[in-house]
Design a protein around this motif. Sequence first.
Motif, mmCIF file in Angstrom:
data_model
loop_
_atom_site.group_PDB
_atom_site.id
_atom_site.type_symbol
_atom_site.label_atom_id
_atom_site.label_comp_id
_atom_site.label_asym_id
_atom_site.label_seq_id
_atom_site.Cartn_x
_atom_site.Cartn_y
_atom_site.Cartn_z
ATOM 1 N N LYS A 25 0.963 -25.979 43.982
ATOM 2 C CA LYS A 25 -0.120 -25.385 44.753
ATOM 3 C C LYS A 25 -0.854 -24.277 43.990
ATOM 4 N N ASP A 77 3.161 -25.182 52.494
ATOM 5 C CA ASP A 77 2.283 -26.314 52.779
ATOM 6 C C ASP A 77 1.263 -25.962 53.863
ATOM 7 N N GLU A 82 -3.398 -27.764 50.030
ATOM 8 C CA GLU A 82 -3.635 -28.710 48.915
ATOM 9 C C GLU A 82 -2.855 -28.340 47.670
ATOM 10 N N PRO A 83 -2.265 -29.299 46.985
ATOM 11 C CA PRO A 83 -2.039 -30.672 47.423
ATOM 12 C C PRO A 83 -0.902 -30.703 48.448
ATOM 13 N N PRO A 84 -0.974 -31.610 49.416
ATOM 14 C CA PRO A 84 0.049 -31.611 50.478
ATOM 15 C C PRO A 84 1.424 -32.047 49.984
#
Length: 216
Positions: A25, A77, A82-84
Amino acid sequence: MSEIVLHNYFRSSTSYRVRIALAMKGIAYRYAAHHLRHGEHRGEAYLAVNPQGLVPALVWSDGTMIAQSMAIMEFLDEMVPEPPLLPADPHGRARVRMLSQMIACEIHPVNNLRILNALRERYGADDAEVASWFRHWVEATFEPLEKMLAESPQTGTFCHGDRPGMADICLVAQVANNARFGVDMAPYPVISRIHAACMERPAFIEAAPMKQPDAE
Ligand SMILES: N[C@@H](CCC(=O)N[C@@H](CS)C(=O)NCC(=O)O)C(=O)O
């Protein structure tokens, strides 16, 4: 807003999970090392941060302390989507949590340092017996994990589809630990393939134990 701090230890697989999530992340943080073999996680200073005396613990920029790697990853998260780390659909999320928890709930707790120490101190286990215990509990879950990954059409390059997520993070951190106890990975070709795919990604590489400032 002040800095984000990750209390951790280079060799801790639960810390490794969180380091990967932070790297994926792109979240900058200060690395606070606590040497587990020297018992630093049981000292007054760290117990004031996390009374459970386990790593990792994340102190967010607003001062909130969150322990437990799975809770930390879900928090990250939500804060930085993003990104998950989890799929968008409920069925996918349940599958990724299932695969993650097979490792996080069934392997790690019985193979944690304090459990291995208790085997030595209470029951006189030697190094070979401790390693055998460790391998036993890995195999008990890696066998069904391998089967589930191999048989599911939802398995892709990674545990769930073609981008890495929470289950891959748990898998990579566990495989790193396995290497220290001589787990034979030959019976797990799908797990090994997914591990190799993850280890091509910068976030997994940069979070690896031997890349950390306290690595020995
Ligand atoms: N369920 C916790 C486990 C945390 C944990 O036990 N961490 C280990 C390192 S991987 C630890 O601090 N062990 C210290 C000990 O066993 O004394 C999590 O996922 O964060």
